[in-house]
Design a protein around this motif. Structure first.
Motif, short mmCIF file in Angstrom:
data_model
loop_
_atom_site.label_atom_id
_atom_site.label_comp_id
_atom_site.label_asym_id
_atom_site.label_seq_id
_atom_site.Cartn_x
_atom_site.Cartn_y
_atom_site.Cartn_z
N LEU A 1 7.53 5.29 9.09
CA LEU A 1 7.50 6.42 8.17
C LEU A 1 7.28 5.95 6.73
O LEU A 1 6.53 6.57 5.97
CB LEU A 1 8.79 7.24 8.28
N CYS A 2 7.93 4.84 6.36
CA CYS A 2 7.76 4.28 5.01
C CYS A 2 6.31 3.88 4.77
O CYS A 2 5.75 4.12 3.70
CB CYS A 2 8.69 3.09 4.80
N LYS A 3 5.69 3.28 5.78
CA LYS A 3 4.28 2.88 5.66
C LYS A 3 3.39 4.12 5.57
O LYS A 3 2.45 4.17 4.78
CB LYS A 3 3.86 2.03 6.85
N THR A 4 3.68 5.13 6.38
CA THR A 4 2.86 6.34 6.40
C THR A 4 2.91 7.06 5.05
O THR A 4 1.88 7.50 4.54
CB THR A 4 3.34 7.30 7.51
N PHE A 5 4.11 7.20 4.50
CA PHE A 5 4.27 7.91 3.23
C PHE A 5 4.13 6.99 2.01
O PHE A 5 4.19 7.46 0.88
CB PHE A 5 5.63 8.62 3.19
N ASN A 6 4.00 5.68 2.27
CA ASN A 6 3.90 4.71 1.19
C ASN A 6 5.08 4.87 0.23
O ASN A 6 4.91 5.06 -0.98
CB ASN A 6 2.57 4.83 0.46
N CYS A 7 6.28 4.82 0.82
CA CYS A 7 7.49 5.02 0.03
C CYS A 7 8.63 4.16 0.58
O CYS A 7 8.49 3.52 1.61
CB CYS A 7 7.88 6.50 0.01
N SER A 8 9.76 4.22 -0.09
CA SER A 8 10.92 3.42 0.32
C SER A 8 11.75 4.17 1.37
O SER A 8 11.56 5.38 1.59
CB SER A 8 11.80 3.12 -0.89
#
Length: 151
Positions: free
Chosen positions: A31-38
């Motif tokens: 999910l972090c990779k998909t949304f490019n977030c922490s």
């Protein structure tokens, strides 16, 4: 969708997304990779009562579930139909029509929500008829039909 019953009156979209993520077994790192977030930002989305439409669209595509439909069903259940009154050509007003029934607008989820509120005693029979504008014959058919399916 989610085993938990959806309360169409009070929507907490973050909770529903989190349940769907658990149901699909998606990892936090994915999910972090998909949304490019922490990880914290993903956790913040789970605790958010509302989300930006662009983010909600990504969640809908990612999880294969139309989260916007939940809001549409809320509008159907809790907002009366509107009609434009054009009697006065200079002034166009919108009037809400109380008690007007539109055929075939109730999804299975909404029917279950309404019947569950009756079953749990949250609403009385007459109250359901008034609040949702459902004809008594329709409500009776739902009670017969869906009781037979569950038995």
């Amino acid at each position: 969708m989610i085993n938990k019953k959806i309360n169409f009156k009070y929507i907490h979209i973050g909770d529903l997304i989190q349940l769907k993520v658990i149901e699909n077994g998606l990892s936090l790192s994915f999910l972090c990779k998909t949304f490019n977030c922490s990880e914290k930002e993903v956790s913040d989305m789970y605790t958010a009562e509302t989300l930006d439409t662009e983010i909600l669209l990504i969640w809908s595509k990612l999880l294969g579930y139309d989260f916007f439909r939940i809001y549409s069903e809320h509008l159907i259940l809790y907002s009366p139909q509107t009609r434009v009154n054009t009697k006065d050509s200079e002034k166009v007003t919108i009037q809400k029509k109380k008690g007007e029934f539109r055929k075939n607008i109730y999804t299975r989820g909404m029917i279950e929500f309404i019947l569950e509120s009756l079953e749990l005693g949250e609403k009385q029979y007459k109250e359901v008829l008034q609040v949702y504008g459902i004809p008594s014959s329709t409500l009776n058919k739902w009670m017969d039909k869906y009781k037979k399916i569950e038995d």
